[in-house]
Design a protein around this motif. Structure first.
Motif, PDB file in Angstrom:
ATOM      1  N   UNK A  22       0.821  -1.211   0.000  1.00  0.00           N
ATOM      2  CA  UNK A  22       0.000   0.000   0.000  1.00  0.00           C
ATOM      3  C   UNK A  22       0.853   1.258   0.000  1.00  0.00           C
ATOM      4  N   UNK A  23       1.965   1.240   0.702  1.00  0.00           N
ATOM      5  CA  UNK A  23       2.858   2.406   0.726  1.00  0.00           C
ATOM      6  C   UNK A  23       3.474   2.629  -0.655  1.00  0.00           C
ATOM      7  N   UNK A  24       3.871   1.557  -1.315  1.00  0.00           N
ATOM      8  CA  UNK A  24       4.458   1.683  -2.652  1.00  0.00           C
ATOM      9  C   UNK A  24       3.431   2.213  -3.647  1.00  0.00           C
ATOM     10  N   UNK A  25       2.211   1.718  -3.594  1.00  0.00           N
ATOM     11  CA  UNK A  25       1.157   2.185  -4.499  1.00  0.00           C
ATOM     12  C   UNK A  25       0.834   3.655  -4.215  1.00  0.00           C
ATOM     13  N   UNK A  26       0.798   4.037  -2.948  1.00  0.00           N
ATOM     14  CA  UNK A  26       0.525   5.432  -2.595  1.00  0.00           C
ATOM     15  C   UNK A  26       1.624   6.348  -3.112  1.00  0.00           C
TER      16      UNK A  26
END
Length: 73
Positions: A22-26
């Motif tokens: 989720x952090x990478x996608x954000x």
């Protein structure tokens, strides 16, 4: 020792990997928005507050940050 205990449990490992994804996608969403800033003249900085908001809320988080920037600044 704490790290060993945490990573021994598989459900914690899955939760951490989901959080990392989720952090990478954000970060990618914010980076893509900033790449388009040459055309839109709209830029949201990538810092821990904006990254955390987009990590938790997703695309509505990006829209929230955009709305805040338009109304407050």
């Amino acid at each position: 020792m704490l790290v060993l205990v945490v990573f021994r449990n598989r459900s914690v490992g899955r939760a951490l990997s989901a959080l990392g994804l989720n952090i990478v996608v954000a970060a990618f969403l914010l980076y893509a928005l900033n790449l388009l800033s040459a055309y839109t003249q709209f830029e949201i900085p990538i810092n821990t507050a904006t990254l955390g908001t987009v990590t938790v809320l997703g695309i509505p988080g990006v829209l929230l940050l955009a709305g805040l920037k338009l109304t407050l600044l």
